[in-house]
Motif scaffolding. Structure first.
Motif, PDB file in Angstrom:
ATOM      1  N   SER A   5       0.831  -1.198   0.000  1.00  0.00           N
ATOM      2  CA  SER A   5       0.000   0.000   0.000  1.00  0.00           C
ATOM      3  C   SER A   5       0.874   1.259   0.000  1.00  0.00           C
ATOM      4  CB  SER A   5      -0.900   0.005   1.240  1.00  0.00           C
ATOM      5  OG  SER A   5      -0.134   0.258   2.406  1.00  0.00           O
ATOM      6  N   PRO A   6       0.355   2.343  -0.579  1.00  0.00           N
ATOM      7  CA  PRO A   6       1.095   3.609  -0.532  1.00  0.00           C
ATOM      8  C   PRO A   6       1.437   4.034   0.893  1.00  0.00           C
ATOM      9  CG  PRO A   6      -0.719   3.755  -2.098  1.00  0.00           C
ATOM     10  CD  PRO A   6      -0.884   2.446  -1.364  1.00  0.00           C
ATOM     11  N   GLN A   7       0.561   3.700   1.846  1.00  0.00           N
ATOM     12  CA  GLN A   7       0.824   4.065   3.237  1.00  0.00           C
ATOM     13  C   GLN A   7       2.048   3.326   3.785  1.00  0.00           C
ATOM     14  OE1 GLN A   7      -2.120   3.082   2.025  1.00  0.00           O
ATOM     15  NE2 GLN A   7      -3.506   4.832   2.301  1.00  0.00           N
ATOM     16  N   LEU A   8       2.152   2.025   3.442  1.00  0.00           N
ATOM     17  CA  LEU A   8       3.326   1.267   3.880  1.00  0.00           C
ATOM     18  C   LEU A   8       4.591   1.735   3.169  1.00  0.00           C
ATOM     19  CD1 LEU A   8       2.103  -2.421   4.294  1.00  0.00           C
ATOM     20  CD2 LEU A   8       3.068  -0.940   6.058  1.00  0.00           C
ATOM     21  N   GLU A   9       4.459   2.077   1.885  1.00  0.00           N
ATOM     22  CA  GLU A   9       5.610   2.609   1.161  1.00  0.00           C
ATOM     23  C   GLU A   9       6.106   3.894   1.816  1.00  0.00           C
ATOM     24  OE1 GLU A   9       4.597   3.114  -2.932  1.00  0.00           O
ATOM     25  OE2 GLU A   9       4.935   0.996  -3.425  1.00  0.00           O
ATOM     26  N   LYS A  10       5.174   4.758   2.202  1.00  0.00           N
ATOM     27  CA  LYS A  10       5.557   6.017   2.852  1.00  0.00           C
ATOM     28  C   LYS A  10       6.199   5.743   4.207  1.00  0.00           C
ATOM     29  CE  LYS A  10       3.820  10.545   4.251  1.00  0.00           C
ATOM     30  NZ  LYS A  10       4.530  10.526   5.545  1.00  0.00           N
ATOM     31  N   TYR A  11       5.641   4.785   4.949  1.00  0.00           N
ATOM     32  CA  TYR A  11       6.216   4.451   6.255  1.00  0.00           C
ATOM     33  C   TYR A  11       7.654   3.948   6.084  1.00  0.00           C
ATOM     34  CZ  TYR A  11       6.712   2.443  10.927  1.00  0.00           C
ATOM     35  OH  TYR A  11       7.166   2.144  12.197  1.00  0.00           O
ATOM     36  N   ALA A  12       7.860   3.094   5.085  1.00  0.00           N
ATOM     37  CA  ALA A  12       9.209   2.578   4.831  1.00  0.00           C
ATOM     38  C   ALA A  12      10.167   3.712   4.477  1.00  0.00           C
ATOM     39  CB  ALA A  12       9.175   1.544   3.706  1.00  0.00           C
ATOM     40  N   ALA A  13       9.728   4.625   3.617  1.00  0.00           N
ATOM     41  CA  ALA A  13      10.578   5.750   3.229  1.00  0.00           C
ATOM     42  C   ALA A  13      10.849   6.670   4.409  1.00  0.00           C
ATOM     43  CB  ALA A  13       9.930   6.526   2.086  1.00  0.00           C
ATOM     44  N   ASP A  14       9.834   6.889   5.238  1.00  0.00           N
ATOM     45  CA  ASP A  14       9.989   7.773   6.396  1.00  0.00           C
ATOM     46  C   ASP A  14      10.962   7.214   7.428  1.00  0.00           C
ATOM     47  OD1 ASP A  14       8.219   9.565   5.309  1.00  0.00           O
ATOM     48  OD2 ASP A  14       6.504   8.954   6.538  1.00  0.00           O
ATOM     49  N   HIS A  15      11.148   5.910   7.416  1.00  0.00           N
ATOM     50  CA  HIS A  15      12.048   5.282   8.386  1.00  0.00           C
ATOM     51  C   HIS A  15      13.319   4.764   7.709  1.00  0.00           C
ATOM     52  CE1 HIS A  15       8.276   5.522  10.565  1.00  0.00           C
ATOM     53  NE2 HIS A  15       8.999   5.490  11.661  1.00  0.00           N
TER      54      HIS A  15
END
Length: 213
Positions: free
Chosen positions: A5-15
């Motif tokens: 999901s885009p939300q998980l992709e963003k979480y991965a990028a944010d961390h």
């Protein structure tokens, strides 16, 4: 196709490690001035390339497909002192754009640009490579592999991008869809070739890591 999901992709990028300022500027300029900016590796994949090259600490890198040079600069972060990157692209209009950003980095003198067909240029490179990144025209992926495999040092790594091809590899493949046909063929080649060991990772559009035995 989003594999997560885009939300998980963003979480991965944010961390993930922050994007260097030079690369953030390159990203912005690519989106402002260059067609098909989605071809750029970007923050998350770029930091992946960076950490891989730092783990390998290569002397010589080959990149097939430069685009605007984002991945080139990420790969350069792990170069040995005195090491080189040979990067190949067919788009003459991007040469000056690439060079401007290469020369703004600490690695400008180590990056050698080649303009033309990789099929013609690779045989002229008199080097053994520790790391190769393939991110160019999909119908030639297998041809590139056959050209580079004997130029790899033992323990060298081949990275291949877009190997899931927006999920088309899971669909019924039409014979006239040359890119999908070739990507599927290439994935099987990497899996079965006894000279390498391979893992396919669902990072962005699919990224394969192949290690030369």
């Amino acid at each position: 196709m989003h594999f997560i999901s885009p939300q998980l992709e963003k979480y991965a990028a944010d961390h993930t490690e922050n994007e260097p300022v030079l690369l953030a500027n390159l990203d912005k300029e690519t989106h402002r001035k260059v067609l098909q900016p989605r071809m750029l590796s970007g923050h998350f994949q770029g930091r992946f390339l960076s950490i891989v090259t730092k783990l390998i600490n290569p002397k010589h890198i080959l990149e097939i497909g430069t685009f605007t040079g984002y991945a080139t600069l990420c790969l350069a972060e792990g170069l040995q002192e005195g090491g080189t990157i040979d990067t190949i692209d067919i788009k003459e209009e991007l040469i000056d754009f690439q060079r401007k950003h290469f020369d703004a980095s600490p690695y400008g003198a180590q990056i050698h640009q080649h303009l033309g067909s990789a099929l013609d240029i690779i045989p002229t490179l008199d080097k053994k490579f520790d790391l190769v990144f393939i991110d160019a025209d999909k119908p030639n992926y297998s041809n590139y592999f056959h050209l580079i495999i004997d130029k790899m040092n033992k323990g060298g790594v081949i990275l291949s991008d877009n190997v899931l091809w927006s999920g088309k590899v899971l669909e019924e493949i039409q014979e006239n869809d040359k890119s999908t046909v070739e990507i599927d063929k290439y994935n099987k080649l990497l899996k079965d070739d006894p000279r390498i060991e391979t893992i396919l990772l669902p990072i962005r559009d699919g990224l394969t890591i192949s290690r030369v035995k």
